[in-house]
Design a protein around this motif. Structure first.
Motif, PDB file in Angstrom:
ATOM      1  N   UNK A  88      15.535  54.715  41.255  1.00  0.00           N
ATOM      2  CA  UNK A  88      16.056  54.047  40.067  1.00  0.00           C
ATOM      3  C   UNK A  88      17.492  53.612  40.312  1.00  0.00           C
ATOM      4  N   UNK A  89      17.747  52.354  40.008  1.00  0.00           N
ATOM      5  CA  UNK A  89      19.111  51.824  40.057  1.00  0.00           C
ATOM      6  C   UNK A  89      19.455  51.310  38.671  1.00  0.00           C
ATOM      7  N   UNK A 100      22.093  48.961  32.208  1.00  0.00           N
ATOM      8  CA  UNK A 100      22.550  50.110  31.426  1.00  0.00           C
ATOM      9  C   UNK A 100      22.100  49.947  29.966  1.00  0.00           C
ATOM     10  N   UNK A 101      21.578  51.040  29.405  1.00  0.00           N
ATOM     11  CA  UNK A 101      21.124  51.005  28.023  1.00  0.00           C
ATOM     12  C   UNK A 101      19.632  50.810  27.859  1.00  0.00           C
ATOM     13  N   UNK A 102      18.962  50.381  28.921  1.00  0.00           N
ATOM     14  CA  UNK A 102      17.521  50.155  28.847  1.00  0.00           C
ATOM     15  C   UNK A 102      16.766  51.480  28.933  1.00  0.00           C
ATOM     16  N   UNK A 103      15.500  51.413  28.504  1.00  0.00           N
ATOM     17  CA  UNK A 103      14.612  52.580  28.587  1.00  0.00           C
ATOM     18  C   UNK A 103      13.629  52.389  29.745  1.00  0.00           C
ATOM     19  N   UNK A 104      13.085  53.488  30.242  1.00  0.00           N
ATOM     20  CA  UNK A 104      12.120  53.373  31.335  1.00  0.00           C
ATOM     21  C   UNK A 104      11.131  54.529  31.296  1.00  0.00           C
ATOM     22  N   UNK A 105       9.970  54.273  31.917  1.00  0.00           N
ATOM     23  CA  UNK A 105       8.932  55.294  32.042  1.00  0.00           C
ATOM     24  C   UNK A 105       8.510  55.384  33.495  1.00  0.00           C
ATOM     25  N   UNK A 106       8.568  56.575  34.049  1.00  0.00           N
ATOM     26  CA  UNK A 106       8.132  56.827  35.412  1.00  0.00           C
ATOM     27  C   UNK A 106       6.837  57.629  35.346  1.00  0.00           C
ATOM     28  N   UNK A 107       5.926  57.315  36.267  1.00  0.00           N
ATOM     29  CA  UNK A 107       4.608  57.936  36.213  1.00  0.00           C
ATOM     30  C   UNK A 107       4.327  58.736  37.473  1.00  0.00           C
ATOM     31  N   UNK A 108       3.580  59.818  37.291  1.00  0.00           N
ATOM     32  CA  UNK A 108       3.157  60.675  38.401  1.00  0.00           C
ATOM     33  C   UNK A 108       1.674  60.966  38.214  1.00  0.00           C
ATOM     34  N   UNK A 109       0.851  60.525  39.150  1.00  0.00           N
ATOM     35  CA  UNK A 109      -0.578  60.830  39.144  1.00  0.00           C
ATOM     36  C   UNK A 109      -0.876  61.846  40.234  1.00  0.00           C
ATOM     37  N   UNK A 110      -1.783  62.755  39.959  1.00  0.00           N
ATOM     38  CA  UNK A 110      -2.152  63.752  40.968  1.00  0.00           C
ATOM     39  C   UNK A 110      -3.664  63.888  41.035  1.00  0.00           C
ATOM     40  N   UNK A 159      12.841  50.747  40.784  1.00  0.00           N
ATOM     41  CA  UNK A 159      13.066  50.268  39.426  1.00  0.00           C
ATOM     42  C   UNK A 159      14.549  49.960  39.268  1.00  0.00           C
ATOM     43  N   UNK A 160      14.818  48.757  38.776  1.00  0.00           N
ATOM     44  CA  UNK A 160      16.203  48.353  38.527  1.00  0.00           C
ATOM     45  C   UNK A 160      16.357  48.061  37.046  1.00  0.00           C
ATOM     46  N   UNK A 161      17.338  48.688  36.421  1.00  0.00           N
ATOM     47  CA  UNK A 161      17.549  48.545  34.982  1.00  0.00           C
ATOM     48  C   UNK A 161      18.990  48.166  34.689  1.00  0.00           C
TER      49      UNK A 161
END
Lengths: 114, 110
Positions: B106-107, B15-25, B11-13
């Motif tokens: 994440x960058x 600065x100032x942006x929002x993000x959501x990371x997901x983890x499925x198990x 994921x490349x963003x």
């Protein structure tokens, strides 16, 4: 959170030699863990080290290759034996916080085997 | 064993942006933690969150155990947020069979 110190932080080793990594924690902990992180990969649990008993190894890891000592509640060592280039990895010591169950990590020991 | 899948892998963003990371198990868990590995390799525990929602500053996490997923939210991202984010789970309540996902790299660009 616990303060965890690992030594060495990095080393370059020759094939066929062995290296012992030390892990020192600033408080007494019951559970200590050793992880391996191969280049660009995730973490894999090597073994759980409990004081006063033999370490419990995960599938794919054996005591002859990765002997572990846990002489007291604040210290552990991991030895990487008879190293080959495939053992080049970051080796991380971690502990479980007694009250919260959170896992905390040392800075890691980056080994390069030539 | 239990399978842990994280998305997106990269994921490349700005600065100032929002993000959501997901983890499925793949199975029920009693222990789920999120970690940040900075570019120097240090792993920092962000959240211990087998269920529910927690917030710490610009970061928050939610785990829906019954649906077998967890989300890590990063708001107003900063360049210091760069690194790899790992989700780790265990069926037991303790840490002696923790399984890590492959991570999200994440960058954050200035």
């Amino acid at each position: 959170s616990a303060v965890i110190s690992q030594k060495p932080s990095r080393d370059i080793c020759q094939r066929g030699t062995s290296l012992t990594i030390q892990c020192q924690v600033d408080s007494q902990v019951t559970m200590m863990f050793w992880y391996r992180q191969q280049p660009g990969q995730s973490l894999t649990l090597i073994a759980t080290a409990n004081q006063g008993s033999e370490a419990t190894y995960e599938s794919g890891f054996v005591i002859d290759k990765f002997p572990i000592s846990r002489p007291n509640l604040t210290f552990s060592t991991l030895t990487v034996s008879n190293m080959s280039p495939e053992d080049s990895s970051i080796y991380l010591c971690s502990v479980e916080a007694t009250n919260t169950g959170e896992l905390f990590f040392g800075e890691g020991s980056r080994l390069t085997v030539l | 064993g239990i399978q842990v899948e994280q998305s997106p892998p990269d994921l490349i963003l700005q600065e100032g942006a929002n993000s959501t990371l997901r983890c499925n198990f793949s199975d029920s868990v009693n222990n789920l933690q999120w970690f940040h590995q900075n570019p120097w390799g240090q792993l920092i525990n962000l959240f211990y969150i087998p269920s529910g929602t927690k917030q710490n500053g610009r970061l928050s996490a939610t785990t829906v155990a019954t649906e077998r997923y967890s989300l890590l939210y990063i708001s107003s991202s900063q360049t210091t947020d760069s690194g790899v984010y790992f989700c780790a789970v265990s069926r037991r309540g303790n840490n002696n069979d923790m399984r890590f996902g492959a991570g999200t790299r994440l960058t954050v660009k200035p």
